[in-house]
Scaffold this motif. Structure first.
Motif, PDB file in Angstrom:
ATOM      1  N   ARG A  79      35.972  68.783  36.709  1.00 20.18           N
ATOM      2  CA  ARG A  79      37.064  69.724  36.998  1.00 20.18           C
ATOM      3  C   ARG A  79      36.506  70.943  37.712  1.00 20.18           C
ATOM      4  N   PRO A  80      37.176  71.383  38.741  1.00 15.05           N
ATOM      5  CA  PRO A  80      36.681  72.559  39.460  1.00 15.05           C
ATOM      6  C   PRO A  80      36.744  73.806  38.581  1.00 15.05           C
ATOM      7  N   GLU A  81      35.742  74.652  38.753  1.00 19.33           N
ATOM      8  CA  GLU A  81      35.692  75.880  37.978  1.00 19.33           C
ATOM      9  C   GLU A  81      36.645  76.930  38.522  1.00 19.33           C
ATOM     10  N   SER A  82      36.935  76.853  39.810  1.00 21.44           N
ATOM     11  CA  SER A  82      37.825  77.831  40.417  1.00 21.44           C
ATOM     12  C   SER A  82      38.595  77.170  41.565  1.00 21.44           C
ATOM     13  N   VAL A  83      39.537  77.901  42.083  1.00 26.03           N
ATOM     14  CA  VAL A  83      40.322  77.405  43.219  1.00 26.03           C
ATOM     15  C   VAL A  83      39.431  77.295  44.451  1.00 26.03           C
ATOM     16  N   GLU A  84      38.502  78.249  44.613  1.00 23.42           N
ATOM     17  CA  GLU A  84      37.596  78.206  45.757  1.00 23.42           C
ATOM     18  C   GLU A  84      36.716  76.957  45.706  1.00 23.42           C
TER      19      GLU A  84
END
Length: 131
Positions: free
Chosen positions: A46-51
């Motif tokens: 899962r990505p840690e942030s939108v960036e």
């Protein structure tokens, strides 16, 4: 974010896949599948942030674009011809500028020119033969 190298203002698909221009079709497929596993949202963490998610999406898009061009032999040849020119070969030596003189033949005239006689072409229709 990783910056993709360009060749003449166009993306360098080989460096995007981490390959050299002489890569085999099998090597292109392996590099593409590796990048696909690494950046596809269904196969990574899962990505840690939108960036972080956006960066993976951009890298996935670049890998897909590079694979679309390099996996097709016709598109790859066109891409190589336009963006990865081969070294220039040395020019072919030209023969000397001596004038052309045909070799003399048995029917040639002593004055240097040959007398040519051309008969018109004639076509005879095939005959019907019984077997």
């Amino acid at each position: 974010m990783e910056v993709q190298r360009t060749v003449g203002g166009f993306p360098d698909y080989y460096s995007g896949l981490g390959l050299d221009p002489q890569a085999s079709p099998g090597a292109i497929a392996r590099a593409y599948r590796s990048l696909l596993r690494r950046h596809h949202p269904d196969t990574r963490y899962r990505p840690e942030s939108v960036e972080d998610a956006n960066q993976h999406a951009v890298l996935l898009q670049r890998a897909m674009e590079a694979h679309a061009v390099l996996a097709d032999p016709i598109r790859r040849a066109r891409y190589d011809r336009e963006h990865h020119p081969h070294p220039v070969l040395p020019p072919i030596p030209q023969p000397s500028a001596a004038p052309f003189r045909p070799a003399s033949s048995p029917g040639s005239r002593p004055g240097g020119g040959e007398s040519l006689s051309v008969s018109p072409l004639r076509w005879d229709p095939p005959t019907r033969r019984s077997i």
